[in-house]
Scaffold this motif. Structure first.
Motif, mmCIF file in Angstrom:
data_model
loop_
_atom_site.group_PDB
_atom_site.id
_atom_site.type_symbol
_atom_site.label_atom_id
_atom_site.label_comp_id
_atom_site.label_asym_id
_atom_site.label_seq_id
_atom_site.Cartn_x
_atom_site.Cartn_y
_atom_site.Cartn_z
ATOM 1 N N CYS A 1 -29.618 -53.980 51.505
ATOM 2 C CA CYS A 1 -28.176 -53.704 51.479
ATOM 3 C C CYS A 1 -27.417 -54.883 50.881
ATOM 4 C CB CYS A 1 -27.695 -53.407 52.897
ATOM 5 S SG CYS A 1 -25.939 -52.965 52.999
ATOM 6 N N CYS A 2 -27.780 -56.103 51.295
ATOM 7 C CA CYS A 2 -27.125 -57.301 50.767
ATOM 8 C C CYS A 2 -27.399 -57.456 49.274
ATOM 9 C CB CYS A 2 -27.606 -58.541 51.520
ATOM 10 S SG CYS A 2 -27.069 -58.605 53.254
ATOM 11 N N GLN B 1 -23.546 -54.989 42.900
ATOM 12 C CA GLN B 1 -22.308 -54.248 42.665
ATOM 13 C C GLN B 1 -21.096 -55.173 42.564
ATOM 14 O OE1 GLN B 1 -22.261 -51.507 45.953
ATOM 15 N NE2 GLN B 1 -23.647 -50.050 44.957
ATOM 16 N N GLU C 1 -25.242 -55.002 47.407
ATOM 17 C CA GLU C 1 -23.847 -55.450 47.383
ATOM 18 C C GLU C 1 -23.651 -56.596 46.399
ATOM 19 O OE1 GLU C 1 -22.882 -56.432 51.371
ATOM 20 O OE2 GLU C 1 -22.663 -54.349 52.034
#
Length: 218
Positions: A6-7, A13, A10
């Motif tokens: 997830c990190c 993005q 992120e």
């Protein structure tokens, strides 16, 4: 593992290519002024390879399989133009000019500093609206470019130097020095294509070389 993924997502993005390019330009300028022995071009290439190896998608030892996440797609192009910019290439510039360029790089906003690294080029057509174009060899003459240039420099401070040049004219060297040398005396070109006389490799050759290094097995 899910949290790490997830990190990582992120980070991808949220990557700001323009800001990253300006940070690299400022850091490179600082290192060139403070370190006695510093190969700026090699340092930039090494860092670009590391970043693209980390965030690219490829099969080991297969450059044709390489693809780069869209969030990073412009960054190699920024680095290519940074390597050829007056912040790194001090040849043919006086020490005062080099100091001035680097001072303005540190004072300007991200938007303006990005243009200093990679000048904007606008393509004009009789059949469509003006649109951004890559820094490559071509020419179309209309009155609109002159009017747009005048509008742009009105909002710039200090006022930039405006060079109006015609194809094959003496002032054309200012534009040719910034263009991607996709057609040079080292490459095969067709009839009617302008040849840029430089030893620099083209953006495509630069990308291919970087990709080969990125996908190499350790």
């Amino acid at each position: 593992m899910d949290r790490k993924f997830c990190c990582f997502r992120e980070l991808i993005q949220g990557f700001d290519q323009e800001t990253a390019a300006v940070v690299m330009a400022r850091l490179t300028s600082y290192k060139m002024e403070t370190e006695e022995i510093f190969d700026a071009t090699r340092w930039l290439d090494r860092n670009l390879i590391r970043l693209c190896s980390r965030f690219g998608d490829y099969r080991k030892d297969d450059p044709s399989s390489y693809s780069l996440n869209p969030s990073f797609s412009l960054f190699p192009q920024f680095m290519f133009n940074l390597r050829r910019s007056p912040f790194v290439q001090v040849f043919n510039n006086s020490p005062d000019e080099t100091a001035y360029f680097r001072m303005m790089l540190n004072r300007k906003s991200i938007t303006n500093a990005t243009v200093m690294i990679q000048p904007s080029l606008i393509s004009y057509s009789f059949n469509s609206l003006p649109s951004p174009a890559l820094l490559d060899a071509f020419a179309q003459l209309l009155q609109a470019p002159h009017e747009d240039a005048e509008l742009i420099i009105r909002d710039r401070f200090p006022v930039p130097r405006l060079v109006v040049c015609d194809q094959h004219g003496s002032q054309a060297r200012f534009l040719l020095a910034k263009l991607n040398p996709s057609s040079s005396y080292n490459t095969e070109v067709g009839s009617g294509v302008d040849v840029i006389f430089t030893d620099d490799v083209s953006l495509q050759v630069f990308f291919e070389h970087i990709q080969r290094l990125e996908v190499q097995s350790s």
